[in-house]
Write an enzyme that holds these catalytic residues in place. Structure first.
Site, PDB file in Angstrom:
ATOM      1  N   ASP A 198      -0.634  -5.909   2.156  1.00 60.00           N
ATOM      2  CA  ASP A 198      -0.915  -4.747   1.646  1.00 60.00           C
ATOM      3  C   ASP A 198      -0.149  -4.424   0.214  1.00 60.00           C
ATOM      4  OD1 ASP A 198      -2.048  -2.069   1.738  1.00 60.00           O
ATOM      5  OD2 ASP A 198      -0.552  -1.246   2.908  1.00 60.00           O
ATOM      6  N   ASP A 224      -2.661  -5.574  -6.173  1.00 57.82           N
ATOM      7  CA  ASP A 224      -2.877  -3.960  -6.704  1.00 57.82           C
ATOM      8  C   ASP A 224      -2.571  -4.108  -8.210  1.00 57.82           C
ATOM      9  OD1 ASP A 224      -2.884  -1.410  -7.046  1.00 57.82           O
ATOM     10  OD2 ASP A 224      -1.681  -0.767  -5.393  1.00 57.82           O
ATOM     11  N   HIS A 276      -7.671   3.369   0.924  1.00 58.14           N
ATOM     12  CA  HIS A 276      -6.361   3.437   1.469  1.00 58.14           C
ATOM     13  C   HIS A 276      -6.023   5.117   1.514  1.00 58.14           C
ATOM     14  CE1 HIS A 276      -4.637  -0.381   0.071  1.00 58.14           C
ATOM     15  NE2 HIS A 276      -5.819  -0.582  -0.515  1.00 58.14           N
ATOM     16  N   ILE A 329      -4.448   2.553   7.584  1.00 54.66           N
ATOM     17  CA  ILE A 329      -3.900   3.619   8.379  1.00 54.66           C
ATOM     18  C   ILE A 329      -2.595   3.082   8.443  1.00 54.66           C
ATOM     19  CG2 ILE A 329      -3.766   4.843  10.716  1.00 54.66           C
ATOM     20  CD1 ILE A 329      -7.100   4.416  10.682  1.00 54.66           C
TER      21      ILE A 329
HETATM   22  P1  13P Z   1      -1.669   6.286   4.879  1.00 54.76           P
HETATM   23  O1  13P Z   1      -0.455   6.638   4.301  1.00 54.76           O
HETATM   24  O2  13P Z   1      -2.733   7.507   4.803  1.00 54.76           O
HETATM   25  O3  13P Z   1      -1.609   5.859   6.339  1.00 54.76           O
HETATM   26  O4  13P Z   1      -2.316   5.108   4.042  1.00 54.76           O
HETATM   27  C1  13P Z   1      -2.030   3.679   4.574  1.00 54.76           C
HETATM   28  C2  13P Z   1      -2.457   2.733   3.174  1.00 54.76           C
HETATM   29  O5  13P Z   1      -3.352   3.008   2.457  1.00 54.76           O
HETATM   30  C3  13P Z   1      -1.789   1.498   3.412  1.00 54.76           C
HETATM   31  O6  13P Z   1      -2.013   0.732   2.337  1.00 54.76           O
HETATM   32  O1  G3H Z   2       0.325   2.118   1.266  1.00 56.41           O
HETATM   33  C1  G3H Z   2       1.637   1.994   1.812  1.00 56.41           C
HETATM   34  C2  G3H Z   2       1.864   1.782   3.158  1.00 56.41           C
HETATM   35  O2  G3H Z   2       2.013   2.882   3.913  1.00 56.41           O
HETATM   36  C3  G3H Z   2       3.057   0.726   3.477  1.00 56.41           C
HETATM   37  O3  G3H Z   2       4.199   1.495   3.326  1.00 56.41           O
HETATM   38  O4  G3H Z   2       5.329   0.274   1.632  1.00 56.41           O
HETATM   39  O5  G3H Z   2       6.452   1.927   2.927  1.00 56.41           O
HETATM   40  O6  G3H Z   2       5.701  -0.060   4.038  1.00 56.41           O
HETATM   41  P1  G3H Z   2       5.592   0.886   2.938  1.00 56.41           P
HETATM   42 ZN    ZN Z   3      -2.449   1.824   0.544  1.00 53.73          ZN
END
Ligand code: 13P
Ligand code: G3H
Ligand code: ZN
Length: 311
Positions: A82, A104, A213, A257
């Site tokens: 991610d 990204d 996202h 999510i």
């Molecule tokens: P939320 O903060 O809405 O759960 O989004 C998560 C996300 O986009 C992780 O990449």
């Molecule tokens: O988009 C971000 C996700 O919620 C992950 O969050 O970078 O704090 O692990 P994090």
């Molecule tokens: Zn995200």
């Protein structure tokens, strides 16, 4: 069933008018809660790992836990990076067994984003790994990066064909008004998404999987529990579930999510400890936390994503 890419999942989701949930994972209880829920309702899954999650739990621990979940459930599971910020983290995750990465480059110029994304695509595709790119910037907090409302911007649909063609990405995250974290709209502000942008992107990229996202609904029942048991989250609000359902029927094939999982987990721990102040065995409060993750994920799959019985 081995760990798979999202290719076939997205083809079927696009055709079937549903979306695959991409849930963020940070520890064993979260992985078990998500995968047990998905196994019960026979849903394909994407488990995604952020740079922060890798720092917290270590790549190898998360990978082994996910492998255990695949063995335990027999589900098709895609393991995704991610918000990869640079080529190095993408390479490390590809070499370390992930089947999908996000690069990204959304904070860079259009040309720099294309250059970086293409570099990752070339490396990934040679190794059978798929890539998600991003155009447009979401407001909110991710790990060490905070994007203010002024710096956020909707995706410009006129750029998407060129971006996809020149980079070769397999899916594209777009900004249509969702945002990261638990405070997505200001008090009194009506939650709104730019479906006109999504429709335009869909028209320009027929059959191509789109990613949302920042798609937690920040479920009010869990905010209430957090606030009742010593928490303080006034004004926490997310994306209405019916809007996500609508997006899932369109070109959106992946819905991210994380915040809803964090919220459910924390609500369960707070409630358990408030009601059982003498407990100090972590298993006693992690068990209801894992159960709540399961409830949240089951609800998402059945009522929002529509991916049940598709595994
Ligand atoms: P939320 O903060 O809405 O759960 O989004 C998560 C996300 O986009 C992780 O990449
Ligand atoms: O988009 C971000 C996700 O919620 C992950 O969050 O970078 O704090 O692990 P994090
Ligand atoms: Zn995200």
């Amino acid at each position: 069933m081995p760990i798979v890419t999202s290719k076939e999942m997205f083809n079927k989701a696009y055709e079937g008018g549903y979306a695959i949930g991409a849930f963020n994972v940070n520890n064993m209880e979260i992985i078990q809660g998500i995968t047990e829920a998905a196994a019960e309702v026979r849903s394909p899954l994407i488990l995604q790992v952020s740079a922060g999650a890798r720092k917290y739990a270590k790549h190898v621990y998360l990978m082994k836990l996910i492998e255990a979940a695949v063995e335990d459930t027999g589900l098709p599971i895609c393991v995704h990076l991610d918000h990869g910020a640079d080529f190095e983290i993408c390479r490390s995750c590809i070499d370390g067994g992930f089947t999908s990465v996000m690069i990204d480059g959304s904070s860079r110029s259009f040309e720099d984003n294309i250059k970086l994304t293409k570099q990752v695509v070339d490396y990934a595709h040679d190794r059978g790994v798929v890539v998600e790119g991003e155009l447009g910037r979401l407001e909110g907090v991710e790990d060490e990066v905070k994007v203010s409302a002024e710096d956020s911007s909707y995706t410009d649909p006129s750029q998407v064909e060129e971006f996809v063609k020149r980079t070769g990405v397999d899916s594209l995250a777009i900004a249509i008004g969702t945002s990261h974290g638990a405070y997505k709209f200001k008090p009194g502000q009506k939650p709104q998404l730019r479906f006109d942008i999504l429709r335009e992107v869909e028209k320009r990229l027929p059959g191509f999987p789109i990613v949302l996202h920042g798609a937690s609904s920040v479920l009010p029942e869990y905010v209430d529990i957090v606030n009742k048991y010593g928490g303080n989250m006034p004004g926490a609000v997310g994306i209405p579930e019916e809007m996500l359902r609508q997006a899932a029927k369109m070109a959106v094939c992946k819905i991210n999510i994380d915040s809803d999982l964090r919220l459910g987990f924390t609500a369960a721990v707070r409630k358990h400890l408030a009601e059982n102040p003498s407990h100090f065995d972590p298993r006693e409060y992690l068990k209801p936390a894992r159960e709540t993750i399961k409830e949240v994920v089951r609800r998402k799959i059945v009522s929002v994503l529509g991916s049940d019985n598709k595994a």
